[in-house]
Design a protein around this motif. Structure first.
Motif, PDB file in Angstrom:
ATOM      1  N   LEU A  38       0.827  -1.213   0.000  1.00  0.00           N
ATOM      2  CA  LEU A  38       0.000   0.000   0.000  1.00  0.00           C
ATOM      3  C   LEU A  38       0.857   1.258   0.000  1.00  0.00           C
ATOM      4  O   LEU A  38       0.505   2.256  -0.624  1.00  0.00           O
ATOM      5  CB  LEU A  38      -0.946   0.002   1.203  1.00  0.00           C
ATOM      6  CG  LEU A  38      -2.102  -0.986   1.131  1.00  0.00           C
ATOM      7  CD1 LEU A  38      -2.834  -1.034   2.463  1.00  0.00           C
ATOM      8  CD2 LEU A  38      -3.046  -0.619   0.002  1.00  0.00           C
ATOM      9  N   GLY A  39       1.989   1.206   0.695  1.00  0.00           N
ATOM     10  CA  GLY A  39       2.885   2.358   0.706  1.00  0.00           C
ATOM     11  C   GLY A  39       3.488   2.644  -0.650  1.00  0.00           C
ATOM     12  O   GLY A  39       3.755   3.799  -0.999  1.00  0.00           O
ATOM     13  N   ARG A  40       3.692   1.597  -1.444  1.00  0.00           N
ATOM     14  CA  ARG A  40       4.256   1.797  -2.781  1.00  0.00           C
ATOM     15  C   ARG A  40       3.188   2.251  -3.779  1.00  0.00           C
ATOM     16  O   ARG A  40       3.444   3.100  -4.632  1.00  0.00           O
ATOM     17  CB  ARG A  40       4.900   0.506  -3.274  1.00  0.00           C
ATOM     18  CG  ARG A  40       6.197   0.205  -2.592  1.00  0.00           C
ATOM     19  CD  ARG A  40       6.843  -1.017  -3.179  1.00  0.00           C
ATOM     20  NE  ARG A  40       8.092  -1.309  -2.493  1.00  0.00           N
ATOM     21  CZ  ARG A  40       8.806  -2.383  -2.701  1.00  0.00           C
ATOM     22  NH1 ARG A  40       8.403  -3.288  -3.576  1.00  0.00           N
ATOM     23  NH2 ARG A  40       9.927  -2.575  -2.045  1.00  0.00           N
ATOM     24  N   VAL A  41       2.010   1.647  -3.698  1.00  0.00           N
ATOM     25  CA  VAL A  41       0.954   1.975  -4.652  1.00  0.00           C
ATOM     26  C   VAL A  41       0.338   3.330  -4.326  1.00  0.00           C
ATOM     27  O   VAL A  41       0.033   4.109  -5.228  1.00  0.00           O
ATOM     28  CB  VAL A  41      -0.122   0.867  -4.658  1.00  0.00           C
ATOM     29  CG1 VAL A  41      -1.304   1.249  -5.533  1.00  0.00           C
ATOM     30  CG2 VAL A  41       0.474  -0.446  -5.144  1.00  0.00           C
ATOM     31  N   GLU A  75       0.550   8.322  -0.294  1.00  0.00           N
ATOM     32  CA  GLU A  75      -0.094   9.052   0.789  1.00  0.00           C
ATOM     33  C   GLU A  75      -0.502   8.123   1.937  1.00  0.00           C
ATOM     34  O   GLU A  75      -0.783   8.577   3.040  1.00  0.00           O
ATOM     35  CB  GLU A  75      -1.307   9.842   0.287  1.00  0.00           C
ATOM     36  CG  GLU A  75      -2.419   9.009  -0.290  1.00  0.00           C
ATOM     37  CD  GLU A  75      -2.259   8.710  -1.794  1.00  0.00           C
ATOM     38  OE1 GLU A  75      -3.169   8.090  -2.334  1.00  0.00           O
ATOM     39  OE2 GLU A  75      -1.243   9.070  -2.395  1.00  0.00           O
ATOM     40  N   PHE A  76      -0.507   6.825   1.692  1.00  0.00           N
ATOM     41  CA  PHE A  76      -0.845   5.858   2.741  1.00  0.00           C
ATOM     42  C   PHE A  76       0.114   5.965   3.920  1.00  0.00           C
ATOM     43  O   PHE A  76      -0.287   5.773   5.073  1.00  0.00           O
ATOM     44  CB  PHE A  76      -0.833   4.432   2.178  1.00  0.00           C
ATOM     45  CG  PHE A  76      -1.028   3.365   3.217  1.00  0.00           C
ATOM     46  CD1 PHE A  76      -2.286   3.119   3.749  1.00  0.00           C
ATOM     47  CD2 PHE A  76       0.039   2.613   3.678  1.00  0.00           C
ATOM     48  CE1 PHE A  76      -2.472   2.153   4.707  1.00  0.00           C
ATOM     49  CE2 PHE A  76      -0.133   1.646   4.642  1.00  0.00           C
ATOM     50  CZ  PHE A  76      -1.402   1.400   5.154  1.00  0.00           C
ATOM     51  N   ILE A  86      -4.818   6.633  11.043  1.00  0.00           N
ATOM     52  CA  ILE A  86      -5.808   5.554  11.138  1.00  0.00           C
ATOM     53  C   ILE A  86      -5.585   4.748  12.412  1.00  0.00           C
ATOM     54  O   ILE A  86      -6.535   4.432  13.133  1.00  0.00           O
ATOM     55  CB  ILE A  86      -5.730   4.640   9.894  1.00  0.00           C
ATOM     56  CG1 ILE A  86      -6.168   5.401   8.648  1.00  0.00           C
ATOM     57  CG2 ILE A  86      -6.561   3.383  10.083  1.00  0.00           C
ATOM     58  CD1 ILE A  86      -5.876   4.679   7.351  1.00  0.00           C
ATOM     59  N   MET A  87      -4.343   4.422  12.706  1.00  0.00           N
ATOM     60  CA  MET A  87      -4.042   3.624  13.896  1.00  0.00           C
ATOM     61  C   MET A  87      -4.395   4.380  15.175  1.00  0.00           C
ATOM     62  O   MET A  87      -4.861   3.787  16.144  1.00  0.00           O
ATOM     63  CB  MET A  87      -2.574   3.197  13.903  1.00  0.00           C
ATOM     64  CG  MET A  87      -2.231   2.203  12.802  1.00  0.00           C
ATOM     65  SD  MET A  87      -3.314   0.760  12.748  1.00  0.00           S
ATOM     66  CE  MET A  87      -2.937  -0.022  14.282  1.00  0.00           C
TER      67      MET A  87
END
Length: 71
Positions: free
Chosen positions: A49-52, A55-56, A63-64
């Motif tokens: 998710l960090g690569r795709v 902004e994640f 979120i956490m």
């Protein structure tokens, strides 16, 4: 004679207790292995998710924090 019978009964009880403890330890061990696998999968998902979605990386800590506040 009664002492021998009592000793045999104690030994049988101890054997049953050991068997029960062994089963519980094996069950816990399976759960630990499963948790380790899940942990690795979550790390992989976070990396993906960090690569795709770059902004994640900034969204995830927020979120956490929300998740832990709700508990």
């Amino acid at each position: 004679m009664k002492k021998e019978i009592n000793a045999q009964e104690r030994v049988k009880l101890l054997e049953k207790e050991l068997a029960t403890l062994t089963d519980q330890i094996e069950s816990l061990n399976r759960n630990v292995v499963e948790l380790k696998d899940l942990r690795n999968e979550i790390k992989g998902l976070k990396l993906f998710l960090g690569r795709v979605y770059p902004e994640f990386k900034t969204w995830f800590p927020e979120i956490m924090q929300k998740v832990y506040k709700n508990k």
